[in-house]
Design a protein around this motif. Structure first.
Motif, short mmCIF file in Angstrom:
data_model
loop_
_atom_site.label_atom_id
_atom_site.label_comp_id
_atom_site.label_asym_id
_atom_site.label_seq_id
_atom_site.Cartn_x
_atom_site.Cartn_y
_atom_site.Cartn_z
N ALA A 107 -9.18 105.18 -28.46
CA ALA A 107 -8.54 104.37 -29.27
C ALA A 107 -8.40 105.04 -30.56
N ALA A 108 -7.43 104.76 -31.29
CA ALA A 108 -7.32 105.51 -32.72
C ALA A 108 -8.66 105.29 -33.29
N GLY A 109 -8.97 106.32 -34.15
CA GLY A 109 -10.30 106.57 -34.90
C GLY A 109 -11.49 106.64 -33.70
N GLY A 110 -11.20 106.47 -32.43
CA GLY A 110 -12.48 106.58 -31.41
C GLY A 110 -12.55 108.33 -31.14
N GLU A 111 -13.75 108.65 -30.64
CA GLU A 111 -14.21 109.93 -30.46
C GLU A 111 -14.91 109.99 -29.01
N LEU A 112 -14.24 111.00 -28.19
CA LEU A 112 -15.11 111.16 -27.23
C LEU A 112 -15.57 112.63 -26.90
N ARG A 113 -16.69 112.82 -26.43
CA ARG A 113 -16.93 114.33 -25.90
C ARG A 113 -17.46 114.14 -24.69
N TRP A 114 -16.69 114.87 -23.69
CA TRP A 114 -16.68 114.87 -22.32
C TRP A 114 -17.22 116.17 -21.79
N LEU A 115 -18.70 116.19 -21.52
CA LEU A 115 -19.29 117.69 -21.33
C LEU A 115 -20.10 117.40 -20.21
N PRO A 116 -19.68 117.29 -18.92
CA PRO A 116 -20.39 117.37 -17.66
C PRO A 116 -20.84 118.70 -17.45
N GLU A 117 -21.80 118.84 -16.38
CA GLU A 117 -22.00 120.05 -15.73
C GLU A 117 -20.99 120.51 -14.87
N GLN A 118 -21.18 121.67 -14.27
CA GLN A 118 -20.31 122.30 -13.32
C GLN A 118 -19.77 121.40 -11.94
N LEU A 119 -18.72 121.63 -11.57
CA LEU A 119 -18.19 121.14 -10.04
C LEU A 119 -18.14 122.30 -9.20
N ILE A 120 -19.09 122.48 -8.02
CA ILE A 120 -19.28 123.33 -7.18
C ILE A 120 -18.33 123.09 -5.89
N SER A 121 -17.66 123.78 -5.40
CA SER A 121 -16.69 123.73 -4.35
C SER A 121 -17.33 124.50 -3.18
N ALA A 122 -18.21 123.98 -2.19
CA ALA A 122 -18.87 124.47 -1.27
C ALA A 122 -18.07 124.61 -0.27
N ASN A 123 -18.60 125.76 0.86
CA ASN A 123 -17.58 126.35 1.72
C ASN A 123 -17.50 125.03 2.94
N GLY A 124 -16.31 124.98 3.33
CA GLY A 124 -16.07 123.77 4.15
C GLY A 124 -15.60 122.27 3.55
N SER A 125 -15.55 122.39 2.31
CA SER A 125 -15.37 121.08 1.55
C SER A 125 -14.04 120.86 1.55
N ASP A 126 -13.25 119.97 1.01
CA ASP A 126 -12.15 119.58 0.76
C ASP A 126 -12.02 118.50 -0.39
N LEU A 127 -11.76 118.79 -1.60
CA LEU A 127 -11.78 118.03 -2.80
C LEU A 127 -10.66 117.76 -3.62
N SER A 128 -9.98 116.80 -4.06
CA SER A 128 -9.07 116.71 -5.01
C SER A 128 -9.39 115.97 -6.36
N VAL A 129 -9.50 116.74 -7.24
CA VAL A 129 -9.87 116.16 -8.49
C VAL A 129 -8.69 115.82 -9.40
N SER A 130 -8.64 114.51 -9.97
CA SER A 130 -7.65 114.11 -10.86
C SER A 130 -8.05 113.43 -12.15
N THR A 131 -7.81 113.84 -13.32
CA THR A 131 -8.40 113.40 -14.62
C THR A 131 -7.15 112.92 -15.43
N ARG A 132 -7.28 111.72 -15.97
CA ARG A 132 -6.14 111.48 -16.95
C ARG A 132 -6.82 110.98 -18.16
N VAL A 133 -6.27 111.63 -19.32
CA VAL A 133 -7.03 111.35 -20.68
C VAL A 133 -5.86 110.69 -21.45
N ASP A 134 -5.96 109.27 -21.78
CA ASP A 134 -4.73 108.71 -22.74
C ASP A 134 -5.71 108.54 -24.02
N LEU A 135 -4.97 109.16 -25.20
CA LEU A 135 -5.54 109.24 -26.46
C LEU A 135 -4.37 108.31 -27.31
N ALA A 136 -4.83 107.44 -28.14
CA ALA A 136 -4.28 107.06 -29.40
C ALA A 136 -3.93 107.98 -30.32
#
Length: 258
Positions: A107-136
């Motif tokens: 929201a307006a006046g809000g603050e987010l710090r999104w700081l996760p560790e890494q995503l590792i794509s291991a051999n044989g995996s199949d991953l779809s990542v979708s991130t949506r950020v809505d900021l006022a």
């Protein structure tokens, strides 16, 4: 609720966070819902900032899994979200890709710090990542995303990642990358990764950038800072490994925070 059906359609889990100003100069967390492998833990904050750590309670995501994290930051609240360890996408018994969806509202006046560790794509995996950020309008954001293609000495799995950031309902950033087996041709060529195996980005949105936006510039050999069409900048970086990728992004954030 978590559905544990590994052998057929995988695990489904959604974790939820809501942060609100508590009226006493701090940030409360009226909603902190863990689910299955997505365990949320509140840690000691600093000043008016609340801090959350995402702890993986089991391996994954595996093939067929559907994970989601939803975070909402209210007016005047400050939230920092990290993770205890890297997320590793692995092959599983269930057929089909795994999905990891992140939905964020600030929201307006809000603050987010999104700081996760890494995503590792291991051999044989199949991953779809979708991130949506809505900021006022008037919201503040620091968003870091890091992806490593393969563990040490192995080829990566398939990874598709899309990041969409909207400010006041208007697109600020919308980009997608596909890597690994079955991805569009050229993903490992000189126009995209150039043989490197770690890629990351840092999005910083601040109202003060309306008056003074950092100038575009090259950051080392394989990173660049680009102003966006709004009070925001994007740092895009490549590196041979996760350690060097983090170093580049940390240095860029320290400069922007300075």
């Amino acid at each position: 609720m978590t559905e544990r059906v590994r052998g057929t359609s995988g695990v489904r889990a959604t974790a939820r966070i809501a942060a609100r100003a508590d009226g006493r100069g701090g940030t409360a967390l009226p909603v902190l819902e863990s689910d299955g492998p997505l365990a949320l833990r509140r840690t000691r904050g600093s000043g008016d900032e609340a801090r959350i750590m995402l702890v993986g309670a089991m391996s994954g995501p595996l093939g067929g899994d559907r994970f989601a994290v939803e975070a909402e930051v209210g007016e005047g609240a400050r939230l920092r979200v990290g993770s205890a360890a890297a997320t590793i996408a692995l092959p599983g018994q269930a057929k089909g890709e795994a999905r990891y969806d992140v939905r964020i509202d600030v929201a307006a006046g809000g603050e987010l710090r999104w700081l996760p560790e890494q995503l590792i794509s291991a051999n044989g995996s199949d991953l779809s990542v979708s991130t949506r950020v809505d900021l006022a309008a008037g919201a503040r954001l620091v968003f870091r995303e890091e992806q490593v293609l393969g563990r040490v000495g192995e080829e990566p799995g398939r990874l598709t990642s899309r990041l969409t950031v909207l400010l006041g309902g208007r697109p600020l950033l919308d980009q997608q990358v596909g890597c690994g087996p079955g991805a569009p041709g050229g993903w490992d060529g000189p126009a995209v990764l150039g043989g490197l195996r770690a890629l990351g980005q840092l999005v910083v949105v601040r109202p003060e950038f309306v008056e003074r936006t950092p100038a575009p510039r090259v950051l080392g050999e394989t990173a660049v800072l680009t102003p966006l069409a709004g009070p925001a900048v994007l740092v895009s970086a490549l590196a041979p490994d996760a350690l060097r990728l983090r170093r580049v992004l940390d240095e860029a954030l320290a400069e922007l925070d300075g």
